[in-house]
Design a protein around this motif. Structure first.
Motif, PDB file in Angstrom:
ATOM      1  N   GLU A   1       0.884  -1.243  -0.035  1.00 59.93           N
ATOM      2  CA  GLU A   1       0.477   0.103  -0.305  1.00 59.93           C
ATOM      3  C   GLU A   1       1.003   0.936  -0.114  1.00 59.93           C
ATOM      4  O   GLU A   1       1.718   1.578   0.999  1.00 59.93           O
ATOM      5  N   HIS A   2       0.585   2.369  -1.132  1.00 58.72           N
ATOM      6  CA  HIS A   2       1.693   3.310  -1.288  1.00 58.72           C
ATOM      7  C   HIS A   2       0.957   4.299   0.509  1.00 58.72           C
ATOM      8  O   HIS A   2      -0.313   4.823   0.423  1.00 58.72           O
ATOM      9  N   GLU A   3       2.153   4.585   0.942  1.00 59.24           N
ATOM     10  CA  GLU A   3       1.130   5.959   1.763  1.00 59.24           C
ATOM     11  C   GLU A   3       2.470   7.103   1.791  1.00 59.24           C
ATOM     12  O   GLU A   3       1.449   8.018   1.963  1.00 59.24           O
ATOM     13  N   SER A   4       3.424   7.308   1.431  1.00 55.92           N
ATOM     14  CA  SER A   4       3.645   8.845   0.806  1.00 55.92           C
ATOM     15  C   SER A   4       4.680   8.699  -0.369  1.00 55.92           C
ATOM     16  O   SER A   4       5.729   7.965  -0.261  1.00 55.92           O
ATOM     17  N   THR A   5       5.235  10.104  -0.316  1.00 58.83           N
ATOM     18  CA  THR A   5       6.291   9.961  -2.051  1.00 58.83           C
ATOM     19  C   THR A   5       7.003  11.387  -1.589  1.00 58.83           C
ATOM     20  O   THR A   5       6.412  12.065  -1.272  1.00 58.83           O
ATOM     21  N   GLY A   6       7.916  11.165  -2.041  1.00 56.59           N
ATOM     22  CA  GLY A   6       9.065  12.182  -2.445  1.00 56.59           C
ATOM     23  C   GLY A   6      10.165  11.857  -3.422  1.00 56.59           C
ATOM     24  O   GLY A   6      10.351  11.379  -4.035  1.00 56.59           O
ATOM     25  N   GLY A   7      11.243  12.690  -2.328  1.00 55.77           N
ATOM     26  CA  GLY A   7      12.422  11.778  -3.008  1.00 55.77           C
ATOM     27  C   GLY A   7      12.446  10.118  -2.511  1.00 55.77           C
ATOM     28  O   GLY A   7      13.099   9.811  -3.267  1.00 55.77           O
ATOM     29  N   ALA A   8      12.312   9.870  -1.324  1.00 53.23           N
ATOM     30  CA  ALA A   8      11.925   8.385  -0.967  1.00 53.23           C
ATOM     31  C   ALA A   8      10.612   7.914  -0.427  1.00 53.23           C
ATOM     32  O   ALA A   8       9.917   8.413   0.101  1.00 53.23           O
ATOM     33  N   SER A   9      10.217   7.332  -1.084  1.00 55.15           N
ATOM     34  CA  SER A   9       8.495   6.635  -1.214  1.00 55.15           C
ATOM     35  C   SER A   9       8.705   5.548  -0.437  1.00 55.15           C
ATOM     36  O   SER A   9       9.616   5.016   0.039  1.00 55.15           O
ATOM     37  N   VAL A  10       7.797   5.906   0.435  1.00 62.99           N
ATOM     38  CA  VAL A  10       7.084   4.584   1.115  1.00 62.99           C
ATOM     39  C   VAL A  10       5.911   3.621   1.570  1.00 62.99           C
ATOM     40  O   VAL A  10       5.039   4.894   1.108  1.00 62.99           O
ATOM     41  N   HIS A  11       6.181   2.613   1.505  1.00 69.66           N
ATOM     42  CA  HIS A  11       5.253   2.325   0.922  1.00 69.66           C
ATOM     43  C   HIS A  11       4.713   0.423   2.823  1.00 69.66           C
ATOM     44  O   HIS A  11       6.268   0.668   2.793  1.00 69.66           O
ATOM     45  N   ARG A  12       3.419   0.034   2.560  1.00 75.49           N
ATOM     46  CA  ARG A  12       3.947  -0.740   3.902  1.00 75.49           C
ATOM     47  C   ARG A  12       3.096  -2.006   3.480  1.00 75.49           C
ATOM     48  O   ARG A  12       2.046  -1.894   2.396  1.00 75.49           O
ATOM     49  N   VAL A  13       3.186  -3.282   3.796  1.00 75.49           N
ATOM     50  CA  VAL A  13       3.409  -4.643   3.247  1.00 75.49           C
ATOM     51  C   VAL A  13       2.082  -4.592   4.396  1.00 75.49           C
ATOM     52  O   VAL A  13       2.265  -4.780   5.787  1.00 75.49           O
ATOM     53  N   THR A  14       0.949  -5.486   4.355  1.00 78.93           N
ATOM     54  CA  THR A  14      -0.371  -5.533   4.807  1.00 78.93           C
ATOM     55  C   THR A  14      -1.295  -6.851   4.192  1.00 78.93           C
ATOM     56  O   THR A  14      -0.771  -7.786   3.539  1.00 78.93           O
ATOM     57  N   GLY A  15      -1.734  -7.894   4.522  1.00 79.47           N
ATOM     58  CA  GLY A  15      -2.314  -8.834   4.497  1.00 79.47           C
ATOM     59  C   GLY A  15      -3.589  -8.489   3.566  1.00 79.47           C
ATOM     60  O   GLY A  15      -3.748  -9.524   2.795  1.00 79.47           O
ATOM     61  N   ALA A  16      -3.700  -7.538   3.461  1.00 78.35           N
ATOM     62  CA  ALA A  16      -4.813  -6.760   2.640  1.00 78.35           C
ATOM     63  C   ALA A  16      -4.041  -6.635   0.871  1.00 78.35           C
ATOM     64  O   ALA A  16      -4.728  -7.490   0.002  1.00 78.35           O
ATOM     65  N   SER A  17      -3.132  -5.906   1.366  1.00 83.65           N
ATOM     66  CA  SER A  17      -2.127  -6.253  -0.229  1.00 83.65           C
ATOM     67  C   SER A  17      -2.046  -7.381  -0.400  1.00 83.65           C
ATOM     68  O   SER A  17      -1.175  -7.770  -1.435  1.00 83.65           O
ATOM     69  N   LEU A  18      -0.823  -8.478   0.391  1.00 87.23           N
ATOM     70  CA  LEU A  18      -0.607  -9.366  -0.052  1.00 87.23           C
ATOM     71  C   LEU A  18      -2.434 -10.592  -0.285  1.00 87.23           C
ATOM     72  O   LEU A  18      -1.651 -11.469  -1.766  1.00 87.23           O
ATOM     73  N   ARG A  19      -3.068 -10.408   0.072  1.00 87.41           N
ATOM     74  CA  ARG A  19      -4.109 -10.880  -0.653  1.00 87.41           C
ATOM     75  C   ARG A  19      -4.267 -10.760  -1.923  1.00 87.41           C
ATOM     76  O   ARG A  19      -4.400 -11.338  -2.597  1.00 87.41           O
ATOM     77  N   ARG A  20      -4.358  -8.925  -2.649  1.00 88.64           N
ATOM     78  CA  ARG A  20      -4.679  -8.900  -3.590  1.00 88.64           C
ATOM     79  C   ARG A  20      -3.463  -9.104  -4.257  1.00 88.64           C
ATOM     80  O   ARG A  20      -3.710  -9.435  -5.596  1.00 88.64           O
ATOM     81  N   ALA A  21      -1.951  -9.350  -4.204  1.00 89.04           N
ATOM     82  CA  ALA A  21      -0.810  -9.869  -4.589  1.00 89.04           C
ATOM     83  C   ALA A  21      -1.374 -11.450  -5.054  1.00 89.04           C
ATOM     84  O   ALA A  21      -1.305 -12.552  -6.229  1.00 89.04           O
ATOM     85  N   LEU A  22      -2.199 -12.531  -4.094  1.00 91.89           N
ATOM     86  CA  LEU A  22      -2.722 -14.072  -4.603  1.00 91.89           C
ATOM     87  C   LEU A  22      -3.544 -13.785  -5.031  1.00 91.89           C
ATOM     88  O   LEU A  22      -3.442 -14.618  -5.960  1.00 91.89           O
ATOM     89  N   ASP A  23      -4.561 -12.860  -4.780  1.00 91.91           N
ATOM     90  CA  ASP A  23      -5.662 -12.834  -6.200  1.00 91.91           C
ATOM     91  C   ASP A  23      -5.065 -12.825  -7.667  1.00 91.91           C
ATOM     92  O   ASP A  23      -5.183 -13.177  -8.719  1.00 91.91           O
ATOM     93  N   ALA A  24      -3.869 -11.410  -7.556  1.00 95.95           N
ATOM     94  CA  ALA A  24      -3.760 -10.986  -9.030  1.00 95.95           C
ATOM     95  C   ALA A  24      -2.629 -12.510  -9.749  1.00 95.95           C
ATOM     96  O   ALA A  24      -2.319 -12.539 -10.716  1.00 95.95           O
ATOM     97  N   GLY A  25      -2.081 -13.605  -8.623  1.00 95.90           N
ATOM     98  CA  GLY A  25      -1.635 -14.882  -9.463  1.00 95.90           C
ATOM     99  C   GLY A  25      -0.389 -15.036  -9.112  1.00 95.90           C
ATOM    100  O   GLY A  25       0.097 -15.694  -9.323  1.00 95.90           O
ATOM    101  N   TYR A  26      -0.209 -13.722  -7.806  1.00101.74           N
ATOM    102  CA  TYR A  26       1.679 -14.764  -7.594  1.00101.74           C
ATOM    103  C   TYR A  26       0.999 -15.512  -6.722  1.00101.74           C
ATOM    104  O   TYR A  26      -0.191 -15.977  -5.521  1.00101.74           O
ATOM    105  N   ALA A  27       2.212 -16.670  -6.241  1.00105.68           N
ATOM    106  CA  ALA A  27       1.855 -17.801  -5.055  1.00105.68           C
ATOM    107  C   ALA A  27       2.699 -17.516  -3.915  1.00105.68           C
ATOM    108  O   ALA A  27       3.687 -16.013  -4.255  1.00105.68           O
ATOM    109  N   ALA A  28       2.462 -18.092  -3.040  1.00100.36           N
ATOM    110  CA  ALA A  28       3.566 -17.491  -1.620  1.00100.36           C
ATOM    111  C   ALA A  28       5.187 -18.093  -1.767  1.00100.36           C
ATOM    112  O   ALA A  28       5.864 -16.591  -1.466  1.00100.36           O
ATOM    113  N   ASP A  29       5.567 -18.564  -2.573  1.00101.72           N
ATOM    114  CA  ASP A  29       7.187 -18.837  -3.095  1.00101.72           C
ATOM    115  C   ASP A  29       7.288 -17.347  -3.491  1.00101.72           C
ATOM    116  O   ASP A  29       8.478 -16.946  -3.712  1.00101.72           O
TER     117      ASP A  29
END
Length: 834
Positions: free
Chosen positions: A563-591
């Motif tokens: 999940e995107h949190e802030s942007t600047g010279g260095a952008s910050v994102h955060r991994v959450t359970g919802a974002s991982l479920r979104r990745a699994l829904d898109a076709g990613y596996a755990a490996d």
């Protein structure tokens, strides 16, 4: 005898005539038939006004000197000597500069003739102010008393010196120009009662008693203009020319002259600092534009029935992106001009009216644009901004009908907007690198370079400066190095677009074409931007820090897994359970997720992230959803019991169909959303029981072309090459020769064209003409042919007949050597050339 402009043009050599057409290309649109037509067009109001619009302030002042020195006793002619004498009297009158300005006026044929008998093109007086150099008419043309006063110079000086201070202030104001003011009607016919109204000049009320205006009128220093008449507001008064010249004795008859443009006291910036500041703003421009388009992709903005996006939607987008409304409107206009957004019909729309049941959303071009580098994306936006014929600063203002102007509406269209931006950037580009003038200094320079064109455009020029700073074209008030390349590319693109008709197949294309120039700008900006990074720094709190602009592939991966949190010279994102479920829904596996974090992270992957990925992957797909409306099945009966008892899912009206199956009357999408919001991780499946892994496909509008790929300036005239100029001159010469030849046609041909009475009847002349033509075909002789064209006009041509059959004559024009076909029934006379 006065030499006409047509006679003067005929006496010129071809290269001088071609130089005129090059300086004034509007004269050849369309190509004039002969020299007379060229002279008429060169003296037309539109063409003369266009030529004057490109002149600087000093050259216009020298033209005023030519208007002032015309001798009525010598057919309104002037001379170079008289102009030099007038222009070099005051301050700034450099003789070399005056001659250079005269040469330019003569090259444009606003002045023509020999140096001792120059003539001013008649239309100059029509398109210029009626008071040359801000001086009034001679006293002899205004009033007899004023003429007697100025006839005695000593008396005139004494009268001016005796003027009271308020009256002298009025004289000085009118002497600076324009030389007219308003005299209240009470002063023309003073009332019998006391307390007359205070006088005004140019709308300024003068607090003086007795009235200074009345004093000036009584002493013949101001003359009421009788032809204007007295109105409720009053009548006009005019300062005689001789009085104005006396008051200008210090600065000169033409006022202060500036042969060279003013030198701005520009703050000197370090070029590297200006480039760095501009590059940082360029990064912000790209980031904000992408965020704005993502917001439109998530929630498209509906189009108003009158066109454009409403104020409520503009404010929503501004809140979403964290920008002010002015910057949001600018970025929306630029993105639309760049072809990144477009209009698409709403789902289920049935009307075809423009603006009705439509929405603004990103186009397919946006996907290509976002895959490019930062410099490429900025270059695409900047070129669209420089070329778009729209003035974004008008958004939020009121139009003539007091309606609010909305973003992307037709009220923002301004055809002159590209020229305004190029003029502003051209002023900055003419300064030394790092020069940062103020807005007032830029306006002063523009007013000197093109005063007629700049008048009334001051707000647009200020908006162009502000927009250039917001987009990163300028930095710290100075034009950046890559901004100079962008401007040079735009000017070169205009020249290529205007000359495209000379090379439609592109066979004469040289290196330096648009792609090469755009690459030059991109390389210059790339050198200033931080290098894209292909890694991130994983933190223990599951935050992901990208230390720089991410590569397109890394950005796409982070968009899915974090999940995107802030942007600047260095952008910050955060991994959450919802974002991982979104990745699994898109076709990613755990490996795949473990490998991604191991490959991209430059810091050790936290153990909590590994556990979170495994836990989400283990739960993912434990439930399967289908349509019943929709159903849920699972091998875990206890889990289904838990779902059935969950009060948060009561709205789905779940029913147990079997120990491992639940069903709902609602559709699959609603069930998936409700269960995911409740914390479950269901996976949809198809009719075969296979899991359906999809990534949401964003809606896109039809692709649109960027305005930067079109003609840069719709008001620009075509650039004429030397061969084409000489061809046009040859065409004009031939047309002139044909016109003279038509006037030299035999009297019998001209008489039959005019149907004179002393000649044979029309049928007899036609029969005689056919006999002459038959003999000319056999002898291959030249013959004068009189005929009536399709528009009913009668004309004559000298031709050599080739054949005559089927009611038509085919003949070769002796002047142009082209074959023409004449209908025999339209031929009125034919006479052999002697």
């Amino acid at each position: 005898m006065t030499t006409t402009l047509a006679d003067h043009l005929r006496s010129l050599p071809d290269d001088t005539l071609a130089a005129l057409l090059e300086l004034r290309p509007d004269l050849v649109v369309p190509v004039p038939a002969d020299v007379s037509a060229l002279a008429v067009r060169a003296q037309s109001r539109v063409s003369v006004a266009r030529a004057l619009d490109g002149l600087d302030q000093f050259t216009l002042q020298i033209l005023d000197a030519a208007r002032l020195t015309r001798d009525p006793d010598n057919e309104g002619r002037t001379s170079v000597a008289a102009i030099l004498a007038l222009a070099t009297t005051g301050r700034g009158g450099d003789q070399a500069a005056v001659r250079a300005a005269l040469d330019r006026l003569r090259a444009l044929f606003l002045l023509y003739g020999p140096e001792s008998a120059l003539q001013v093109v008649a239309s100059v007086d029509e398109v210029c102010l009626p008071y040359p150099a801000g001086l009034g008419r001679p006293a002899a043309e205004l009033d007899e008393r004023a003429a007697q006063l100025v006839a005695d110079p000593a008396r005139l000086r004494r009268t001016v010196l005796s003027a009271p201070p308020p009256a002298r202030a009025i004289l000085d104001r009118l002497a600076a120009g324009p030389p007219v003011g308003t005299l209240p009607a009470e002063l023309l016919h003073p009332p019998t009662t006391d307390g007359p109204a205070l006088p005004t000049v140019d709308g300024t009320e003068l607090d003086a008693s007795p009235s200074p205006v009345r004093w000036l009128v009584e002493h013949a220093l101001l003359v009421p203009i009788p032809d204007t008449g007295a109105t409720a507001r009053g009548a006009a008064v005019e300062l005689p020319r001789e009085v104005g010249l006396l008051l200008r004795r210090d600065c000169g008859p033409l006022g202060p002259l500036r042969p060279q443009p003013p030198v701005p006291a520009a703050t000197a910036r370090e070029p590297k600092a200006a480039d760095s500041a501009g590059a940082g703003q360029a990064m912000e421009t790209v980031r904000h534009t992408e965020a704005l388009l993502e917001a439109l992709s998530a929630e498209p903005a509906p189009v108003l029935r009158s066109g454009g996006i409403g104020v409520r939607e503009l404010r929503r987008l501004a809140r979403t992106t964290g920008l002010d409304e002015t910057t949001t409107a600018l970025l929306l206009e630029v993105a639309h001009a760049a072809g990144l957004t477009g209009e698409a019909d709403l789902p289920g729309a049935t009307t075809t009216r423009t603006g009705a049941d439509q929405q603004v959303l990103p186009t397919a071009t946006y996907e290509v644009w976002r895959s490019g580098s930062l410099a490429q994306r900025w270059d695409h936006l900047a070129r669209a901004w420089l070329a778009m014929p729209r003035q974004a600063g008008l958004v939020g203002q009121r139009d003539d009908r007091d309606r609010l102007i909305t973003v992307l509406s037709s009220e923002v269209d301004r055809a002159a907007a590209p020229a305004v931006r190029r003029a502003v950037l051209g002023v900055l580009g003419a300064l030394d690198p790092g020069g940062a003038p103020t807005a007032d200094e830029v306006l002063e320079l523009l007013a000197w370079h093109a005063p007629r064109r700049s008048k009334g455009r001051e707000p647009a020029h200020r908006e162009a400066l502000t927009e250039a700073a917001r987009l990163g074209v300028t930095g710290l008030g100075a034009l950046t190095s890559y901004g100079r390349l962008l401007l040079a590319e735009a000017l070169a693109g205009s020249a290529r677009a205007a000359a495209a008709s000379d090379d439609p197949l592109g066979r004469r294309a040289e290196p330096g074409a648009p792609a090469d120039e755009a690459a030059t700008t991109v390389r210059a900006l790339d050198a200033l931007l931080p290098a894209p990074v292909d890694h991130f720094l994983m933190q223990a709190d599951l935050s992901v820090v990208v230390p720089g602009p991410p590569e397109p592939m890394l950005a796409a991966e982070l968009e899915v897994v974090a999940e995107h949190e802030s942007t600047g010279g260095a952008s910050v994102h955060r991994v959450t359970g919802a974002s991982l479920r979104r990745a699994l829904d898109a076709g990613y596996a755990a490996d795949d997720l473990h490998a991604l974090f191991q490959r991209r992270s430059r810091t050790p992957v936290p153990q909590t992230l590994t556990y979170l990925v495994d836990d989400v992957a283990r739960k993912h797909g434990g439930l399967r959803v289908g349509s019943a409306g929709a159903y849920v099945r699972s091998d875990d009966e206890a889990l289904l019991t838990e779902v059935l008892a969950d009060r948060r899912l009561a709205a789905l009206s779940l029913r147990r169909l079997a120990p491992t199956v639940l069903s709902t009357p609602y559709q699959v999408g609603r069930m998936l959303t409700a269960m995911r919001e409740a914390g479950y991780a269901p996976v949809p499946e198809d009719a075969t029981g296979a899991a359906v892994l999809t990534r949401p496909k964003p809606s896109r509008a039809p692709a649109r072309m960027s305005v930067a790929n079109r003609v840069t300036d719709p008001l620009a005239t075509p650039k004429l090459t030397a061969p084409r100029l000489l061809g046009i001159v040859e065409h004009i010469r031939r047309g002139d020769a044909a016109a003279r030849a038509a006037r030299r046609a035999p009297a019998s041909v001209r008489t039959m064209n005019g149907r004179g009475g002393a000649e044979p009847s029309q049928s007899q002349a036609h029969t005689q003409a056919l006999a002459v033509l038959q003999q000319a075909v056999r002898d291959k002789a030249l013959v004068w042919v009189g005929y009536v064209d399709a528009h009913g006009a009668t004309t004559s041509r000298l031709v050599r007949p080739v054949s005559m059959s089927a009611g038509y004559l085919r003949a070769e024009d002796d002047r142009s050597e082209m074959l023409h076909t004449f209908a025999l029934h339209r031929i009125t006379a034919a006479v052999l050339e002697e």
